[in-house]
Design a protein around this motif. Structure first.
Motif, PDB file in Angstrom:
ATOM      1  N   ILE A 102       0.840  -1.206   0.000  1.00  0.00           N
ATOM      2  CA  ILE A 102       0.000   0.000   0.000  1.00  0.00           C
ATOM      3  C   ILE A 102       0.872   1.253   0.000  1.00  0.00           C
ATOM      4  O   ILE A 102       0.618   2.210  -0.747  1.00  0.00           O
ATOM      5  CB  ILE A 102      -0.947  -0.009   1.214  1.00  0.00           C
ATOM      6  CG1 ILE A 102      -1.984  -1.137   1.066  1.00  0.00           C
ATOM      7  CG2 ILE A 102      -1.649   1.344   1.369  1.00  0.00           C
ATOM      8  CD1 ILE A 102      -2.813  -1.379   2.305  1.00  0.00           C
TER       9      ILE A 102
ATOM     10  N   SER B 182       1.222   3.762  -3.165  1.00  0.00           N
ATOM     11  CA  SER B 182       0.788   5.147  -2.928  1.00  0.00           C
ATOM     12  C   SER B 182       1.873   6.140  -3.338  1.00  0.00           C
ATOM     13  O   SER B 182       1.586   7.175  -3.956  1.00  0.00           O
ATOM     14  CB  SER B 182       0.425   5.349  -1.451  1.00  0.00           C
ATOM     15  OG  SER B 182      -0.638   4.506  -1.078  1.00  0.00           O
TER      16      SER B 182
ATOM     17  N   GLY C 171       2.008   6.234  -7.048  1.00  0.00           N
ATOM     18  CA  GLY C 171       0.862   6.994  -7.538  1.00  0.00           C
ATOM     19  C   GLY C 171       1.056   8.488  -7.373  1.00  0.00           C
ATOM     20  O   GLY C 171       0.707   9.275  -8.262  1.00  0.00           O
ATOM     21  N   LEU C 172       1.620   8.890  -6.235  1.00  0.00           N
ATOM     22  CA  LEU C 172       1.862  10.312  -5.977  1.00  0.00           C
ATOM     23  C   LEU C 172       2.849  10.897  -6.985  1.00  0.00           C
ATOM     24  O   LEU C 172       2.638  11.993  -7.526  1.00  0.00           O
ATOM     25  CB  LEU C 172       2.396  10.489  -4.553  1.00  0.00           C
ATOM     26  CG  LEU C 172       2.666  11.926  -4.092  1.00  0.00           C
ATOM     27  CD1 LEU C 172       1.374  12.737  -4.096  1.00  0.00           C
ATOM     28  CD2 LEU C 172       3.285  11.940  -2.699  1.00  0.00           C
TER      29      LEU C 172
END
Length: 636
Positions: free
Chosen positions: A606, A610, A613-614
């Motif tokens: 996760i 994340s 993705g950022l």
């Protein structure tokens, strides 16, 4: 005006088109220099001491970075040449020869590469101390890191990137020299081919879904217990991913275009038309990014997740703090050494008696040696080790089977009969419970049957003394204060005692996993800057090609905000689709890896997904802003 002055002017005027390429190239140089400085530093080698055997990891990491950097630079350079073919054609139309145009491209490559080399090596010199301190922290080395520069590392870095530069320069020169004016002027138009959708496209869409479904199912349900199925999973997911981008996404865009009721709402017509005519040229890039991002996510989750779970892994491998075979007076030696170390205290101690028997394996039906242990001893050990399991044997012939052959307990062993012959007596046992967690160090462990105490006592009476072994296990109050105690104990015990300790496994594992995590993070960072840059380059090129279309749209009344909204939707698919597919692909892989390694990797997954993705979001907004500026720059 000389060719050099033309090159200098072009770079100054259009540096915004080069910044992402320059950034990624500089980071590649920095990463290679850092790895080379670790490989060639005598100081670091001395500090690593017995960890030198792990230094091969940095060789592997450096090779991976060099290979990926070479691929990225080649790919990016191809984009640059394609985006500037019309400009090259203009030069040739004004009287320049192909040789002169090739020289301009060569000079630009030379300038950008030289500045990136200087920047990357300078950053390496400035920040190498900081990153080596991080490495030392991760592998638990307490040592001051002096500022140092490594001439050998600089030379090797220069050799690597000069070689890459020479190859791409030759490649660029060949492209320019083999092109004619018509090809150069029409280069951008070749990508404007609408999607071809047919019954075969629909069929491949179904195949992509089926491939990915079965790939995920096998990964989650079977890969943990059968690693041989990994190539099947990889093949299914790769094929499914490629077909997803070549067929399924194309099919959805086509259906969206045919839906006339919603097509004329807002800016949907613009974004859908852009995707319809541009998506075909992006299929290969998106497929490669999705597959390689999947690999990068899985590798990072494994490296970082394993590092954060180093203690948990070592507890699994060596559940006792100290463990040895009891052959002579080992217990007395242990007590004597312990008396000299007041910082150490024993929380629990267990003496295990095991019988070695030969029987048919309930899983593969082959004869092999097994251990047999008392039910009461087994349950007491689990209680001391704080393991949530208990042998609950209802009948005299029930047994608890502990496997070591697979990554997950093979349930096929349940309710099977195991026949054990000892002298003149036969014992027929039924497997009532099973799992895979060892209760002794894996160094000493063997597949084990837990039986009722009275059955064990009967077996012991019918066994040869040579088949009965004794193990001693201790759980200390604080394993992390035991370094000096364990060194003294190791010097005092006999070699045949087979001493193994949790702390030794933990520190060795932490060194290995710390290096892997350090390398993984660097490769992951390089990878995401490169893949983000690839999409950025491609969209910058397409923005220049599409500029006239958007000027026309502006003249018929489409506002800047509407143009930006349409572009945002197009970029959302191009950035979001490969990332989301990679995340979805990586999820079942993470579950399977967690089962294989007996680790909880979901939190690491996760966090890493994340962060990825950022960073992709940052690239998305930078690309959106740049694209919009290009296509509306003359629309005011």
């Amino acid at each position: 005006m000389t060719l050099v002055s033309i090159t200098t002017r072009n770079i100054k005027k259009n540096f915004k088109n080069y910044w992402s390429y320059f950034l990624s190239l500089s980071f590649s140089v920095f990463s290679v220099y850092l790895f080379m400085s670790i490989l060639y530093s005598k100081y670091i080698q001395d500090e690593l001491g017995d960890m030198k055997k792990f230094i091969t990891l940095f060789n592997v990491g450096a090779v991976m970075i060099v290979m990926f950097s070479a691929f990225f630079i080649w790919y990016s350079n191809s984009f640059f040449i394609k985006s500037r073919k019309k400009e090259f054609a203009t030069y040739m139309l004004l009287g320049m020869s192909k040789n002169q145009v090739a020289k301009i491209n060569f000079y630009e490559n030379t300038f950008i590469t030289a500045i990136a080399l200087i920047t990357g090596i300078a950053l390496g010199l400035i920040f190498s101390k900081f990153f080596i301190m991080i490495l030392f922290y991760m592998v638990k080395i307490s040592s001051a890191v002096p500022f140092q520069w490594n001439l050998r590392a600089i030379k090797m870095t220069l050799k690597i990137f000069v070689a890459i530069y020479v190859i791409i320069s030759i490649h660029g020169s060949i492209i320019v020299r083999n092109s004619n004016l018509i090809d150069l002027f029409n280069a951008s138009k070749r990508g404007e081919r609408g999607l071809k959708v047919s019954a075969i496209t629909f069929l491949f869409t179904i195949v992509s879904v089926v491939c990915m479904y079965f790939g995920y199912s096998i990964a989650i349900q079977e890969l943990g217990s059968n690693l041989l199925k990994a190539p099947i999973v990889v093949a299914l997911v790769v094929v499914g991913t490629i077909l997803l981008f070549t067929s399924a996404t194309s099919f959805l865009i086509y259906i969206n275009k045919k839906n006339e009721k919603s097509l004329f709402k807002g800016t949907k017509l613009i974004s859908t038309s852009q995707l319809y005519f541009r998506y075909r040229g992006n299929v290969g890039t998106l497929s490669i990014i999705a597959i390689s991002t999947t690999v990068a996510l899985c590798a990072l989750v494994t490296c970082v997740g394993s590092y954060t779970r180093a203690e948990e892994n070592s507890r699994y491998m060596r559940p006792f703090s100290v463990e040895y075979f009891k052959t002579k007076d080992e217990n007395a030696i242990f007590d004597r050494v312990l008396a000299n170390h007041k910082e150490i205290s024993v929380k629990y101690s267990d003496e295990l008696e095991l019988i070695i028997v030969n029987a048919e394996d309930p899983i593969n039906n082959k004869n092999s040696d097994f251990y047999v242990i008392r039910q009461s001893d087994f349950n007491k050990i689990n209680e001391h080790q704080k393991v949530d399991r208990k042998a609950e044997l209802d009948y005299e012939d029930d047994c608890y089977f502990i496997q070591v052959q697979s990554f997950a307990a093979n349930k096929s062993a349940l309710n099977k009969r195991v026949n054990i012959n000892l002298k003149d007596k036969n014992y027929s046992l039924k497997v009532a419970q099973t799992d895979i967690k060892p209760f002794t160090a894996l160094d000493h462990f063997n597949q084990t049957f837990v039986v009722k105490d009275n059955i064990y006592d009967s077996m012991k009476l019918n066994s040869d003394k040579s088949k009965i072994i004794k193990l001693k296990g201790y759980i200390l109050d604080n394993d992390f204060k035991a370094e000096n105690f364990l060194k003294d104990l190791g010097k005092s015990l006999y070699k045949e005692s087979g001493l193994v300790t949790f702390y030794e496994h933990y520190t060795d594992g932490l060194k290995l996993l710390g290096m892997m995590a350090f390398i993984g993070v660097f490769i992951g960072a390089l990878f995401i800057t490169a893949t983000g840059s690839i999409i950025y380059f491609k969209m910058e090129m397409e923005a220049t090609e599409d500029k006239e279309k958007f000027i026309t749209l502006s003249k018929i009344g489409v506002s800047k905000s509407e143009i930006k909204s349409a572009v945002a939707k197009e970029l959302g698919l191009l950035f979001g689709a490969p990332f989301m597919v990679a995340v979805i692909n990586s999820l079942p892989a993470t579950i399977a890896l967690g089962k294989m390694l007996s680790l909880k990797l979901m939190n690491s997954f996760i966090v890493i997904a994340s962060v990825y993705g950022l960073i992709y979001c940052v690239y998305y907004f930078v690309t959106l802003n740049s694209y919009t500026k290009i296509v509306v720059s003359k629309n005011a």
